[in-house]
Design a protein around this motif. Structure first.
Motif, PDB file in Angstrom:
ATOM      1  N   ALA A 100      15.465  -4.104   1.438  1.00 17.78           N
ATOM      2  CA  ALA A 100      14.084  -4.788   0.991  1.00 17.78           C
ATOM      3  C   ALA A 100      13.682  -4.418  -0.479  1.00 17.78           C
ATOM      4  CB  ALA A 100      12.905  -4.704   1.908  1.00 17.78           C
ATOM      5  N   ALA A 101      13.842  -2.945  -0.593  1.00 19.20           N
ATOM      6  CA  ALA A 101      13.368  -2.343  -1.813  1.00 19.20           C
ATOM      7  C   ALA A 101      14.312  -2.785  -2.728  1.00 19.20           C
ATOM      8  CB  ALA A 101      13.566  -0.825  -1.688  1.00 19.20           C
ATOM      9  N   GLY A 102      15.739  -2.969  -2.753  1.00 20.48           N
ATOM     10  CA  GLY A 102      16.572  -3.616  -3.512  1.00 20.48           C
ATOM     11  C   GLY A 102      16.324  -4.913  -3.646  1.00 20.48           C
ATOM     12  N   GLU A 103      16.164  -5.631  -3.009  1.00 18.79           N
ATOM     13  CA  GLU A 103      15.665  -7.140  -3.185  1.00 18.79           C
ATOM     14  C   GLU A 103      14.431  -7.259  -3.926  1.00 18.79           C
ATOM     15  OE1 GLU A 103      15.174 -11.019  -3.425  1.00 18.79           O
ATOM     16  OE2 GLU A 103      16.973 -10.115  -3.279  1.00 18.79           O
ATOM     17  N   ARG A 114       0.912  -1.187  -0.011  1.00 18.30           N
ATOM     18  CA  ARG A 114       0.114   0.073  -0.053  1.00 18.30           C
ATOM     19  C   ARG A 114       0.793   1.104   0.116  1.00 18.30           C
ATOM     20  NH1 ARG A 114      -2.656  -1.036   5.046  1.00 18.30           N
ATOM     21  NH2 ARG A 114      -2.097  -3.391   4.973  1.00 18.30           N
ATOM     22  N   ASP A 115       1.907   1.205   0.607  1.00 17.55           N
ATOM     23  CA  ASP A 115       2.916   2.318   0.592  1.00 17.55           C
ATOM     24  C   ASP A 115       4.492   1.995   0.425  1.00 17.55           C
ATOM     25  OD1 ASP A 115       3.955   4.856   1.240  1.00 17.55           O
ATOM     26  OD2 ASP A 115       3.422   4.909   3.242  1.00 17.55           O
ATOM     27  N   PRO A 116       4.933   1.962  -0.408  1.00 18.00           N
ATOM     28  CA  PRO A 116       6.228   1.479  -0.828  1.00 18.00           C
ATOM     29  C   PRO A 116       7.244   2.398  -0.098  1.00 18.00           C
ATOM     30  CG  PRO A 116       4.995   1.847  -2.823  1.00 18.00           C
ATOM     31  CD  PRO A 116       4.168   2.500  -1.876  1.00 18.00           C
ATOM     32  N   ALA A 117       6.969   3.824   0.431  1.00 18.11           N
ATOM     33  CA  ALA A 117       7.912   4.385   1.326  1.00 18.11           C
ATOM     34  C   ALA A 117       8.294   3.670   2.789  1.00 18.11           C
ATOM     35  CB  ALA A 117       7.453   5.665   1.253  1.00 18.11           C
TER      36      ALA A 117
END
Length: 100
Positions: free
Chosen positions: A75-78, A66-69
């Motif tokens: 985790a964002a890189g993975e 719901r909120d990628p921030a």
């Protein structure tokens, strides 16, 4: 009669030869029918071969979806790498093991 040899040049079967227009019509209809049958066959094979089992998405219905921030940078890189490599996202422990 013996000795009387007669050769006939006319076919005894009347109205058995199809006209050129009729022959072309039969050919076109047969070709289109074959195309339709083959198309239906391949489309049904494609539907049968489709994977109907929905695999679980680890990020489905989570805060990160719901909120990628709120996703930490590791985790964002993975998540980005897994998307580029066409694979499922590894969990945090697997990411830390490969990061060392």
């Amino acid at each position: 009669f013996p000795g009387a040899v007669k050769y006939r040049s006319i076919c005894p079967y009347m109205h058995t030869v199809t006209s050129p227009a009729g022959g072309a019509t039969v050919f076109v209809v047969s070709a289109m029918g074959c195309l339709v049958v083959i198309s239906l066959l391949f489309s049904n094979v494609w539907r049968i071969d489709h994977d109907w089992v929905k695999q679980a998405d680890p990020f489905e219905n989570t805060l990160h979806r719901r909120d990628p921030a709120t996703l930490n940078p590791t985790a964002a890189g993975e998540y980005a790498r897994s998307w580029l490599e066409h694979r499922w996202v590894d969990d945090d422990q697997a990411v830390m093991r490969t990061k060392k």
